[in-house]
Design a protein around this motif. Structure first.
Motif, PDB file in Angstrom:
ATOM      1  N   ALA A  94      60.479  40.039  39.179  1.00 43.34           N
ATOM      2  CA  ALA A  94      61.322  40.414  38.039  1.00 43.34           C
ATOM      3  C   ALA A  94      60.559  41.291  37.056  1.00 43.34           C
ATOM      4  N   ALA A  95      59.277  40.972  36.832  1.00 38.18           N
ATOM      5  CA  ALA A  95      58.471  41.753  35.886  1.00 38.18           C
ATOM      6  C   ALA A  95      58.300  43.187  36.368  1.00 38.18           C
ATOM      7  N   ARG A  96      58.090  43.367  37.660  1.00 35.92           N
ATOM      8  CA  ARG A  96      57.965  44.731  38.207  1.00 35.92           C
ATOM      9  C   ARG A  96      59.284  45.483  38.044  1.00 35.92           C
ATOM     10  N   ALA A  97      60.395  44.790  38.293  1.00 43.99           N
ATOM     11  CA  ALA A  97      61.704  45.443  38.172  1.00 43.99           C
ATOM     12  C   ALA A  97      61.974  45.877  36.736  1.00 43.99           C
ATOM     13  N   GLU A  98      61.422  45.158  35.761  1.00 42.20           N
ATOM     14  CA  GLU A  98      61.633  45.487  34.353  1.00 42.20           C
ATOM     15  C   GLU A  98      60.565  46.426  33.800  1.00 42.20           C
ATOM     16  N   GLY A  99      59.638  46.854  34.654  1.00 37.42           N
ATOM     17  CA  GLY A  99      58.659  47.851  34.244  1.00 37.42           C
ATOM     18  C   GLY A  99      57.491  47.329  33.439  1.00 37.42           C
ATOM     19  N   LEU A 100      57.190  46.030  33.528  1.00 35.62           N
ATOM     20  CA  LEU A 100      56.026  45.507  32.818  1.00 35.62           C
ATOM     21  C   LEU A 100      54.751  46.089  33.422  1.00 35.62           C
ATOM     22  N   THR A 101      53.716  46.144  32.636  1.00 38.02           N
ATOM     23  CA  THR A 101      52.500  46.846  33.060  1.00 38.02           C
ATOM     24  C   THR A 101      51.254  45.977  33.090  1.00 38.02           C
ATOM     25  N   ARG A 102      51.392  44.685  32.848  1.00 37.78           N
ATOM     26  CA  ARG A 102      50.202  43.827  32.862  1.00 37.78           C
ATOM     27  C   ARG A 102      50.628  42.366  32.963  1.00 37.78           C
ATOM     28  N   GLY A 103      49.767  41.556  33.572  1.00 38.83           N
ATOM     29  CA  GLY A 103      50.076  40.138  33.706  1.00 38.83           C
ATOM     30  C   GLY A 103      48.816  39.302  33.843  1.00 38.83           C
ATOM     31  N   VAL A 104      48.957  38.016  33.544  1.00 44.07           N
ATOM     32  CA  VAL A 104      47.870  37.047  33.686  1.00 44.07           C
ATOM     33  C   VAL A 104      48.436  35.775  34.295  1.00 44.07           C
ATOM     34  N   VAL A 105      47.722  35.226  35.258  1.00 48.02           N
ATOM     35  CA  VAL A 105      48.062  33.918  35.832  1.00 48.02           C
ATOM     36  C   VAL A 105      46.909  32.970  35.556  1.00 48.02           C
ATOM     37  N   MET A 106      47.227  31.798  35.030  1.00 42.64           N
ATOM     38  CA  MET A 106      46.219  30.753  34.848  1.00 42.64           C
ATOM     39  C   MET A 106      46.020  30.039  36.177  1.00 42.64           C
ATOM     40  N   GLY A 107      44.887  30.305  36.805  1.00 39.45           N
ATOM     41  CA  GLY A 107      44.604  29.735  38.104  1.00 39.45           C
ATOM     42  C   GLY A 107      43.558  28.632  38.033  1.00 39.45           C
ATOM     43  N   SER A 108      42.835  28.465  39.131  1.00 42.46           N
ATOM     44  CA  SER A 108      41.871  27.375  39.258  1.00 42.46           C
ATOM     45  C   SER A 108      40.518  27.890  39.724  1.00 42.46           C
ATOM     46  N   TYR A 109      39.458  27.247  39.252  1.00 44.66           N
ATOM     47  CA  TYR A 109      38.132  27.677  39.693  1.00 44.66           C
ATOM     48  C   TYR A 109      37.856  27.332  41.146  1.00 44.66           C
ATOM     49  N   TYR A 110      38.747  26.579  41.782  1.00 46.64           N
ATOM     50  CA  TYR A 110      38.561  26.332  43.203  1.00 46.64           C
ATOM     51  C   TYR A 110      38.679  27.625  44.009  1.00 46.64           C
ATOM     52  N   THR A 111      39.464  28.594  43.550  1.00 49.16           N
ATOM     53  CA  THR A 111      39.533  29.863  44.278  1.00 49.16           C
ATOM     54  C   THR A 111      38.221  30.629  44.144  1.00 49.16           C
ATOM     55  N   TYR A 112      37.532  30.457  43.013  1.00 48.44           N
ATOM     56  CA  TYR A 112      36.192  31.042  42.839  1.00 48.44           C
ATOM     57  C   TYR A 112      35.239  30.469  43.880  1.00 48.44           C
ATOM     58  N   PHE A 113      35.276  29.143  44.061  1.00 52.52           N
ATOM     59  CA  PHE A 113      34.369  28.521  45.029  1.00 52.52           C
ATOM     60  C   PHE A 113      34.791  28.806  46.470  1.00 52.52           C
ATOM     61  N   ASP A 114      36.085  29.039  46.681  1.00 48.42           N
ATOM     62  CA  ASP A 114      36.528  29.429  48.019  1.00 48.42           C
ATOM     63  C   ASP A 114      35.937  30.780  48.407  1.00 48.42           C
ATOM     64  N   ARG A 115      35.848  31.711  47.459  1.00 51.54           N
ATOM     65  CA  ARG A 115      35.209  33.000  47.731  1.00 51.54           C
ATOM     66  C   ARG A 115      33.701  32.847  47.884  1.00 51.54           C
ATOM     67  N   LEU A 116      33.116  31.995  47.034  1.00 47.85           N
ATOM     68  CA  LEU A 116      31.661  31.856  47.000  1.00 47.85           C
ATOM     69  C   LEU A 116      31.129  31.089  48.204  1.00 47.85           C
ATOM     70  N   HIS A 117      31.902  30.107  48.673  1.00 48.22           N
ATOM     71  CA  HIS A 117      31.442  29.236  49.772  1.00 48.22           C
ATOM     72  C   HIS A 117      32.529  29.130  50.852  1.00 48.22           C
ATOM     73  N   PRO A 118      32.766  30.181  51.608  1.00 45.30           N
ATOM     74  CA  PRO A 118      33.807  30.106  52.642  1.00 45.30           C
ATOM     75  C   PRO A 118      33.519  29.026  53.685  1.00 45.30           C
ATOM     76  N   GLN A 119      32.256  28.661  53.832  1.00 47.53           N
ATOM     77  CA  GLN A 119      31.896  27.639  54.814  1.00 47.53           C
ATOM     78  C   GLN A 119      32.429  26.256  54.420  1.00 47.53           C
ATOM     79  N   TRP A 120      32.828  26.088  53.165  1.00 47.08           N
ATOM     80  CA  TRP A 120      33.409  24.814  52.736  1.00 47.08           C
ATOM     81  C   TRP A 120      34.837  24.621  53.268  1.00 47.08           C
ATOM     82  N   ARG A 121      35.466  25.701  53.708  1.00 53.28           N
ATOM     83  CA  ARG A 121      36.825  25.639  54.275  1.00 53.28           C
ATOM     84  C   ARG A 121      37.809  24.952  53.329  1.00 53.28           C
ATOM     85  N   LEU A 122      37.751  25.331  52.082  1.00 52.92           N
ATOM     86  CA  LEU A 122      38.568  24.668  51.064  1.00 52.92           C
ATOM     87  C   LEU A 122      40.064  24.851  51.298  1.00 52.92           C
TER      88      LEU A 122
END
Length: 305
Positions: A94-122
């Motif tokens: 919907a935001a793209r359809a209305e022409g918005l130009t920026r966004g933020v999602v509050m995520g989790s630091y587990y995605t940070y560790f998933d990138r940092l430690h792929p061997q953990w298979r999170l």
């Protein structure tokens, strides 16, 4: 800028609204509870319901809360997608359809560790983490290149906004105030304040960032964190360390009991022990002290919750 803040009456959302105002921007809030500019269940809202809310805005912040620990009946992945992924995809479509130009999602630091430690298979082991990764990937795909979306990867967030507190604050407050012994695993976590999260979010909006942004003020062992909480409530005392074997056994038993009941939680207990025992530290940290945010979180008024 004019920014729509989804979850704008919650702990983090309320701080985002405050910081936007301090920077001379305008915020419109959407939430399921009264007190927001628009009362709407974002989890079930369709794209055509969202477009009128987004019209005339420059950006959008998604700050809705997710409970990763609540056991659900198997299979849990469809339920977590409905809660975490699908609303973000519809929102940014919907935001793209209305022409918005920026966004933020509050995520989790587990995605940070998933990138940092792929061997953990999170993402293989934890449905919650898998859906956080899907949320970021599919939300950005729905937004498209003209609407960059920053994902803030958040650890434990301390602070208060009116009567809004972290969802884990009540149990820890009660434990710290009780006469029960305090015992913790040997691992640790990164931590930040709701105020700092809001400042990072507004900065990301202002520069139209599409980055993954880990946010942390301090890295704390569980021993340090619980000790400081006990001090904050005026019940400072010795914090003992739990043996790693006992933590693993307790988590395995929890997993077995959930499985026997046909349920599972977003962070699988059998594998969650490994996360509890690890030092989930984020680098670099801001270096800002969490003392004030700790006092806010565990003030006397917390006891009434």
């Amino acid at each position: 800028m004019r920014i729509l803040v989804v979850g704008g009456t919650g702990l983090i959302g309320a701080h985002v609204v405050e910081v936007l105002g301090e920077h001379g921007h305008t915020a419109t809030t959407v939430a399921r509870s009264a007190g927001a500019d628009h009362v709407l269940d974002i989890g079930s809202a369709e794209v055509e319901q969202l477009r009128p809310l987004l019209a005339g805005h420059d950006g959008v912040v998604y700050a809705a809360r997710t409970d990763e620990q609540r056991p659900l009946r198997k299979p849990i992945h469809p339920a977590f997608r409905r809660d975490m992924v699908d609303p973000v995809v519809r929102l940014f479509t919907a935001a793209r359809a209305e022409g918005l130009t920026r966004g933020v999602v509050m995520g989790s630091y587990y995605t940070y560790f998933d990138r940092l430690h792929p061997q953990w298979r999170l993402t293989d082991r934890h449905t919650y983490i898998r859906c956080r990764v899907e949320q970021a990937r599919e939300g950005r795909a729905a937004a498209g290149p003209s609407l960059p979306v920053a994902v803030l990867e958040l650890p434990f967030v301390f602070g208060r906004a009116g009567d809004r507190l972290p969802n884990w604050a009540g149990p820890l407050d009660g434990w710290a105030r009780s006469r029960a012994p305090l015992a913790v695993p040997p691992g640790g976590t990164a931590a930040t304040s709701a105020r700092h999260v809001a400042e990072v979010a507004v900065a990301a909006l202002e520069r139209a960032s599409g980055e993954d942004i880990p946010v942390a003020d301090e890295n704390l062992t569980w021993h340090d964190m619980i000790s400081r909480i006990a001090d904050a409530v005026g019940r400072g005392r010795r914090v003992r360390r739990l043996p790693a074997g006992a933590v693993r056994a307790a988590m395995r038993l929890t997993g077995v009991l959930q499985s026997l009941g046909g349920k599972e939680s977003g962070l699988h207990p059998a594998h969650f022990a490994g996360l509890l025992l690890a030092r989930l530290f984020v680098e670099p940290v801001s270096g800002r002290s969490l003392d004030a945010a700790l006092r806010e979180t565990f003030a006397e008024t917390t006891r009434a919750r």
